[in-house]
Design a protein around this motif. Sequence first.
Motif, PDB file in Angstrom:
ATOM      1  N   PRO A  92      85.746 -21.537 -53.509  1.00 17.57           N
ATOM      2  CA  PRO A  92      85.008 -20.712 -52.537  1.00 17.57           C
ATOM      3  C   PRO A  92      84.810 -21.414 -51.202  1.00 17.57           C
ATOM      4  N   MET A  93      84.516 -22.711 -51.245  1.00 18.03           N
ATOM      5  CA  MET A  93      84.343 -23.481 -50.009  1.00 18.03           C
ATOM      6  C   MET A  93      85.615 -23.469 -49.173  1.00 18.03           C
ATOM      7  N   MET A  94      86.759 -23.711 -49.819  1.00 21.89           N
ATOM      8  CA  MET A  94      88.016 -23.748 -49.088  1.00 21.89           C
ATOM      9  C   MET A  94      88.368 -22.382 -48.515  1.00 21.89           C
ATOM     10  N   ARG A  95      88.068 -21.324 -49.238  1.00 30.78           N
ATOM     11  CA  ARG A  95      88.344 -19.974 -48.712  1.00 30.78           C
ATOM     12  C   ARG A  95      87.496 -19.690 -47.481  1.00 30.78           C
ATOM     13  N   ARG A  96      86.242 -20.128 -47.512  1.00 24.94           N
ATOM     14  CA  ARG A  96      85.387 -19.916 -46.338  1.00 24.94           C
ATOM     15  C   ARG A  96      85.891 -20.719 -45.138  1.00 24.94           C
ATOM     16  N   MET A  97      86.363 -21.921 -45.389  1.00 24.12           N
ATOM     17  CA  MET A  97      86.915 -22.730 -44.305  1.00 24.12           C
ATOM     18  C   MET A  97      88.127 -22.038 -43.685  1.00 24.12           C
ATOM     19  N   LYS A  98      89.008 -21.553 -44.524  1.00 27.32           N
ATOM     20  CA  LYS A  98      90.193 -20.873 -44.010  1.00 27.32           C
ATOM     21  C   LYS A  98      89.802 -19.621 -43.238  1.00 27.32           C
ATOM     22  N   ASP A  99      88.856 -18.875 -43.770  1.00 32.94           N
ATOM     23  CA  ASP A  99      88.407 -17.657 -43.085  1.00 32.94           C
ATOM     24  C   ASP A  99      87.786 -17.969 -41.729  1.00 32.94           C
ATOM     25  N   ALA A 100      87.206 -19.166 -41.609  1.00 35.29           N
ATOM     26  CA  ALA A 100      86.596 -19.579 -40.342  1.00 35.29           C
ATOM     27  C   ALA A 100      87.636 -20.042 -39.326  1.00 35.29           C
ATOM     28  N   ALA A 124      77.346 -29.294 -49.502  1.00 33.66           N
ATOM     29  CA  ALA A 124      76.942 -30.316 -48.536  1.00 33.66           C
ATOM     30  C   ALA A 124      78.098 -30.692 -47.624  1.00 33.66           C
ATOM     31  N   LEU A 125      79.306 -30.718 -48.171  1.00 30.50           N
ATOM     32  CA  LEU A 125      80.483 -30.986 -47.338  1.00 30.50           C
ATOM     33  C   LEU A 125      80.649 -29.893 -46.296  1.00 30.50           C
ATOM     34  N   GLU A 126      80.532 -28.654 -46.732  1.00 32.80           N
ATOM     35  CA  GLU A 126      80.674 -27.530 -45.814  1.00 32.80           C
ATOM     36  C   GLU A 126      79.588 -27.563 -44.745  1.00 32.80           C
ATOM     37  N   GLU A 127      78.375 -27.939 -45.138  1.00 21.73           N
ATOM     38  CA  GLU A 127      77.281 -28.029 -44.180  1.00 21.73           C
ATOM     39  C   GLU A 127      77.566 -29.083 -43.128  1.00 21.73           C
ATOM     40  N   TYR A 128      78.104 -30.241 -43.556  1.00 23.09           N
ATOM     41  CA  TYR A 128      78.475 -31.279 -42.586  1.00 23.09           C
ATOM     42  C   TYR A 128      79.547 -30.781 -41.631  1.00 23.09           C
ATOM     43  N   ASP A 160      89.462 -28.765 -36.539  1.00 28.61           N
ATOM     44  CA  ASP A 160      90.415 -27.663 -36.674  1.00 28.61           C
ATOM     45  C   ASP A 160      91.199 -27.749 -37.972  1.00 28.61           C
ATOM     46  N   ALA A 161      91.322 -28.961 -38.534  1.00 26.30           N
ATOM     47  CA  ALA A 161      92.080 -29.145 -39.771  1.00 26.30           C
ATOM     48  C   ALA A 161      91.297 -30.043 -40.724  1.00 26.30           C
ATOM     49  N   ILE A 162      91.323 -29.679 -41.996  1.00 28.86           N
ATOM     50  CA  ILE A 162      90.690 -30.471 -43.038  1.00 28.86           C
ATOM     51  C   ILE A 162      91.784 -30.906 -44.001  1.00 28.86           C
ATOM     52  N   PHE A 163      91.949 -32.220 -44.137  1.00 29.35           N
ATOM     53  CA  PHE A 163      92.936 -32.783 -45.060  1.00 29.35           C
ATOM     54  C   PHE A 163      92.211 -33.286 -46.307  1.00 29.35           C
ATOM     55  N   PHE A 164      92.594 -32.770 -47.453  1.00 35.47           N
ATOM     56  CA  PHE A 164      91.940 -33.134 -48.704  1.00 35.47           C
ATOM     57  C   PHE A 164      92.827 -34.041 -49.548  1.00 35.47           C
ATOM     58  N   ASP A 165      92.228 -35.091 -50.098  1.00 36.13           N
ATOM     59  CA  ASP A 165      92.835 -35.768 -51.237  1.00 36.13           C
ATOM     60  C   ASP A 165      92.842 -34.773 -52.401  1.00 36.13           C
ATOM     61  N   LEU A 166      93.651 -35.031 -53.427  1.00 37.37           N
ATOM     62  CA  LEU A 166      93.742 -34.091 -54.554  1.00 37.37           C
ATOM     63  C   LEU A 166      92.891 -34.548 -55.739  1.00 37.37           C
ATOM     64  N   ASP A 167      93.348 -35.590 -56.437  1.00 35.51           N
ATOM     65  CA  ASP A 167      92.665 -36.044 -57.652  1.00 35.51           C
ATOM     66  C   ASP A 167      91.267 -36.573 -57.339  1.00 35.51           C
ATOM     67  N   GLY A 168      90.275 -36.039 -58.034  1.00 34.68           N
ATOM     68  CA  GLY A 168      88.919 -36.515 -57.855  1.00 34.68           C
ATOM     69  C   GLY A 168      88.212 -35.946 -56.649  1.00 34.68           C
ATOM     70  N   THR A 169      88.930 -35.200 -55.824  1.00 36.44           N
ATOM     71  CA  THR A 169      88.335 -34.608 -54.624  1.00 36.44           C
ATOM     72  C   THR A 169      88.275 -33.089 -54.746  1.00 36.44           C
ATOM     73  N   VAL A 170      89.413 -32.463 -54.961  1.00 33.98           N
ATOM     74  CA  VAL A 170      89.400 -31.008 -55.158  1.00 33.98           C
ATOM     75  C   VAL A 170      89.777 -30.617 -56.585  1.00 33.98           C
ATOM     76  N   VAL A 171      90.447 -31.497 -57.305  1.00 34.52           N
ATOM     77  CA  VAL A 171      90.864 -31.206 -58.684  1.00 34.52           C
ATOM     78  C   VAL A 171      90.334 -32.271 -59.638  1.00 34.52           C
ATOM     79  N   ASP A 172      89.728 -31.810 -60.733  1.00 34.96           N
ATOM     80  CA  ASP A 172      89.282 -32.688 -61.800  1.00 34.96           C
ATOM     81  C   ASP A 172      90.468 -32.920 -62.728  1.00 34.96           C
ATOM     82  N   SER A 173      91.184 -33.986 -62.495  1.00 34.58           N
ATOM     83  CA  SER A 173      92.461 -34.235 -63.171  1.00 34.58           C
ATOM     84  C   SER A 173      92.425 -35.445 -64.098  1.00 34.58           C
TER      85      SER A 173
END
Length: 224
Positions: A97-105, A212-216, A8-21
């Motif tokens: 796009p992946m995160m938007r699809r997750m939220k929409d789901a 692949a993350l979304e597929e899992y 029901d919830a996806i918790f993301f790390d920031l650096d190196g996971t969702v942002v190339d920082s």
Amino acid sequence: MGENMKYDAIFFDLDGTVVDSLQDIADAVNHTMRHFSLPERTPEELKPHLGWGVGHLMRAILPEHTEAQVETVLAHYRPYYALHAGDKSRPFEGILPMMRRMKDAGQVLAILSNKPDAAVQPLARRFFADTVSLAVGELEGVRRKPHPDMVQAAARQLNVPLARCLYVGDSEVDIDTANNAGIDCACVTWGFRTREQLKKAGASIIVDTPEALEEYINSDLPSC
């Protein structure tokens, strides 16, 4: 929440996971190093030390030092980086796009990072305002990852059972954080660690692309 969803919830790390920082971090580190007449570091030299927070990073790269010297360096680094954290940093390709699809789901998304909160908030507002319900960085008085405090507090605030949460990260810190919180962890290979390093750290779910993350996440496989 969604009965047909694994999480029901996806918790993301920031650096190196969702942002190339990486380059902004390196630029801020080297600005600080020059200020104190200390040796500069390449982005690749910094990578192994990222994930535990900026205090750990500075202790790892500074020559012989005292804690007082570390705090002096951090006092210069933190405000500079907070101002420049978004100069070159961008979401990795396919992440938004992946995160938007997750939220929409119907999934609730959050960012939980050891990056100073003063740098997390502008990046979250800039890139994830339309997808993320909560963004939290390092704050005084709150134990950093790999302690489970951030994960537990986020689950309570978002009213999601821990058993229905997934943590997504790119380092040993994230694996340990998820283990300490008793939740699943999916590790990505596009961040600060290689697949081999993640395996050695005990990762059981490793993905090479956002797709692949979304597929899992959408699969019917039992959680690991």
